[in-house]
Design a protein around this motif. Structure first.
Motif, PDB file in Angstrom:
ATOM      1  N   ARG A  24      45.091 -11.987  11.842  1.00  0.00           N
ATOM      2  CA  ARG A  24      44.117 -11.720  12.899  1.00  0.00           C
ATOM      3  C   ARG A  24      44.181  -9.926  13.172  1.00  0.00           C
ATOM      4  O   ARG A  24      43.114  -9.681  13.024  1.00  0.00           O
ATOM      5  CB  ARG A  24      44.542 -12.266  14.226  1.00  0.00           C
ATOM      6  CG  ARG A  24      43.786 -13.709  14.462  1.00  0.00           C
ATOM      7  CD  ARG A  24      43.751 -14.097  15.649  1.00  0.00           C
ATOM      8  NE  ARG A  24      45.116 -14.644  16.117  1.00  0.00           N
ATOM      9  CZ  ARG A  24      45.601 -15.766  16.346  1.00  0.00           C
ATOM     10  NH1 ARG A  24      44.769 -16.791  16.071  1.00  0.00           N
ATOM     11  NH2 ARG A  24      46.816 -16.344  16.645  1.00  0.00           N
ATOM     12  N   ASP A  65      42.460  -8.720  10.129  1.00  0.00           N
ATOM     13  CA  ASP A  65      40.922  -8.929  10.358  1.00  0.00           C
ATOM     14  C   ASP A  65      40.363  -7.768  11.221  1.00  0.00           C
ATOM     15  O   ASP A  65      39.494  -7.088  11.066  1.00  0.00           O
ATOM     16  CB  ASP A  65      40.761 -10.126  10.754  1.00  0.00           C
ATOM     17  CG  ASP A  65      40.943 -11.101   9.717  1.00  0.00           C
ATOM     18  OD1 ASP A  65      40.792 -10.671   8.617  1.00  0.00           O
ATOM     19  OD2 ASP A  65      40.894 -12.471  10.119  1.00  0.00           O
ATOM     20  N   SER A  66      41.003  -7.513  12.506  1.00  0.00           N
ATOM     21  CA  SER A  66      40.420  -6.591  13.557  1.00  0.00           C
ATOM     22  C   SER A  66      40.275  -5.242  12.708  1.00  0.00           C
ATOM     23  O   SER A  66      39.618  -4.307  13.058  1.00  0.00           O
ATOM     24  CB  SER A  66      41.257  -6.839  14.659  1.00  0.00           C
ATOM     25  OG  SER A  66      42.309  -6.463  14.510  1.00  0.00           O
ATOM     26  N   THR A  67      41.568  -4.917  12.178  1.00  0.00           N
ATOM     27  CA  THR A  67      41.746  -3.519  11.756  1.00  0.00           C
ATOM     28  C   THR A  67      40.976  -3.348  10.713  1.00  0.00           C
ATOM     29  O   THR A  67      40.181  -2.151  10.723  1.00  0.00           O
ATOM     30  CB  THR A  67      43.361  -3.610  11.050  1.00  0.00           C
ATOM     31  OG1 THR A  67      44.261  -3.684  12.101  1.00  0.00           O
ATOM     32  CG2 THR A  67      43.339  -2.004  10.471  1.00  0.00           C
ATOM     33  N   SER A 108      37.363  -2.754  12.092  1.00  0.00           N
ATOM     34  CA  SER A 108      37.063  -1.485  12.752  1.00  0.00           C
ATOM     35  C   SER A 108      36.909  -0.232  11.642  1.00  0.00           C
ATOM     36  O   SER A 108      36.170   0.732  11.702  1.00  0.00           O
ATOM     37  CB  SER A 108      38.426  -1.041  13.507  1.00  0.00           C
ATOM     38  OG  SER A 108      38.660  -1.931  14.345  1.00  0.00           O
ATOM     39  N   ASP A 113      48.451  -3.934  16.187  1.00  0.00           N
ATOM     40  CA  ASP A 113      48.255  -5.193  16.176  1.00  0.00           C
ATOM     41  C   ASP A 113      49.064  -6.062  15.096  1.00  0.00           C
ATOM     42  O   ASP A 113      49.954  -6.921  15.262  1.00  0.00           O
ATOM     43  CB  ASP A 113      46.885  -5.795  16.103  1.00  0.00           C
ATOM     44  CG  ASP A 113      45.934  -5.817  17.357  1.00  0.00           C
ATOM     45  OD1 ASP A 113      46.694  -5.394  18.376  1.00  0.00           O
ATOM     46  OD2 ASP A 113      44.637  -5.619  17.229  1.00  0.00           O
TER      47      ASP A 113
END
Lengths: 170, 170
Positions: free
Chosen positions: A136, A139-141, A144, B133
């Motif tokens: 997760r 994915d977000s990194t 972005s 994260d």
DNA sequence: CGTGGTCTGTTACAGTGTAACAGGGCCGTC
DNA sequence: GACGGCCCTGTTACACTGTAACAGACCACG
């Protein structure tokens, strides 16, 4: 043999057909996958997989070649590389990039989970675990950064649980 | 890999003070770090760093050696390796394990953040970003596995934003 | 000036990985 | 059965990656 640390996330395996569920060992899985996919599970490939699986730590291609060679019958490293390519493509072994070496694949690698390799500096064993949290975060990194991932590796070097218990002068 | 004793979180290569704050470029940072730490910022090390920094993509040690060589004055790869060791230890370049190549270090790598390398399959550039994260996911995963980390790498291969815009489906 | 430490040059070598071609086995077709 | 195609393996050759060991250069320091 070599005990993998259990998938600590506690999240169940995702993919129904590929993972080592309970009793199925790696060699049986290899045979089944090749049968299912119509691939040749040749002698060299089987023996290469056995060599990798029979070792807790990561093996280099030349180490494997040496193990497979017998007096009068030498296996060249280039043949081992081809077998390893095959095994890697079919999810039976992994390459440890930071070591230029190979380990058996112990998990199913379904979607949504990152595979993490745990390389012990003391005893040299390579554990494998999966993590939904890391996936997760990744994915977000990547989103972005506007980067479209195709594959990724996560490798951690440190001290495994067993070696902490045994040796640590801390 | 790193000779630095890292603070509690265990995976950060350097302390918090040597990041590229605002306008300071890599070469100036190198000079400052060496001055602060009493290290020799020699000609070979400076030129090695310049070679790595002057390239968007990852360079192999032999590529660097070739760039540093001029007719009549050849730089051997082994010297480049030593310079790269020095630069890596001081947080000025990174090694990309999946490529056996080196890139300039663009971030400060303070505690609490994982460094992630973004390797573009199309144009070959290597981007660098950090993620809190991912670090958190890693921490919890390693804690569950009972594994004590010393260092780690996260490398992603895929397509960078620029190449998606250019080449997508064409 | 000597001395000790670090850095670099040089050689040698081990390990990693791929390209290219030849031979062999298997299988389908004729 | 003969032929031909395909895949796998053997073999050679070579390029790239990385380290060990020793010698000389260079510099700071007494």
């Amino acid at each position: 043999m070599h005990g993998h640390p259990s998938p600590s996330d506690g999240t169940g395996p995702a993919d129904a057909h590929d993972h080592a569920c309970g009793g199925e060992d790696l060699l049986a899985r290899a045979e089944r996958i090749c049968r299912e996919r119509g691939l040749h599970y040749t002698d060299l490939r089987r023996r290469t997989l056995e060599a990798v699986a029979g070792e807790g730590r990561a093996l280099g291609a030349y180490d494997i070649a040496e193990r497979l060679s017998v007096p009068g019958r030498r296996v060249a490293a280039v043949s081992v590389y081809r077998a390893l390519d095959f095994l890697t493509e079919n999810g039976l072994v992994h390459r440890i990039a930071s070591r230029n070496a190979f380990v058996p694949c112990g998990h199913g690698h379904g979607g949504g989970e990152s595979t993490v390799f745990l390389i012990c500096r003391t005893c040299g064993t390579v554990g494998e675990t999966v993590s939904r949290d890391i996936q997760r975060g990744l994915d977000s990194t990547l989103a972005s950064a506007g980067f479209k991932p195709v594959s990724h590796i996560v490798e951690v070097e440190g001290e495994c649980g067993a070696c902490q218990g045994r040796g640590g002068t801390e």
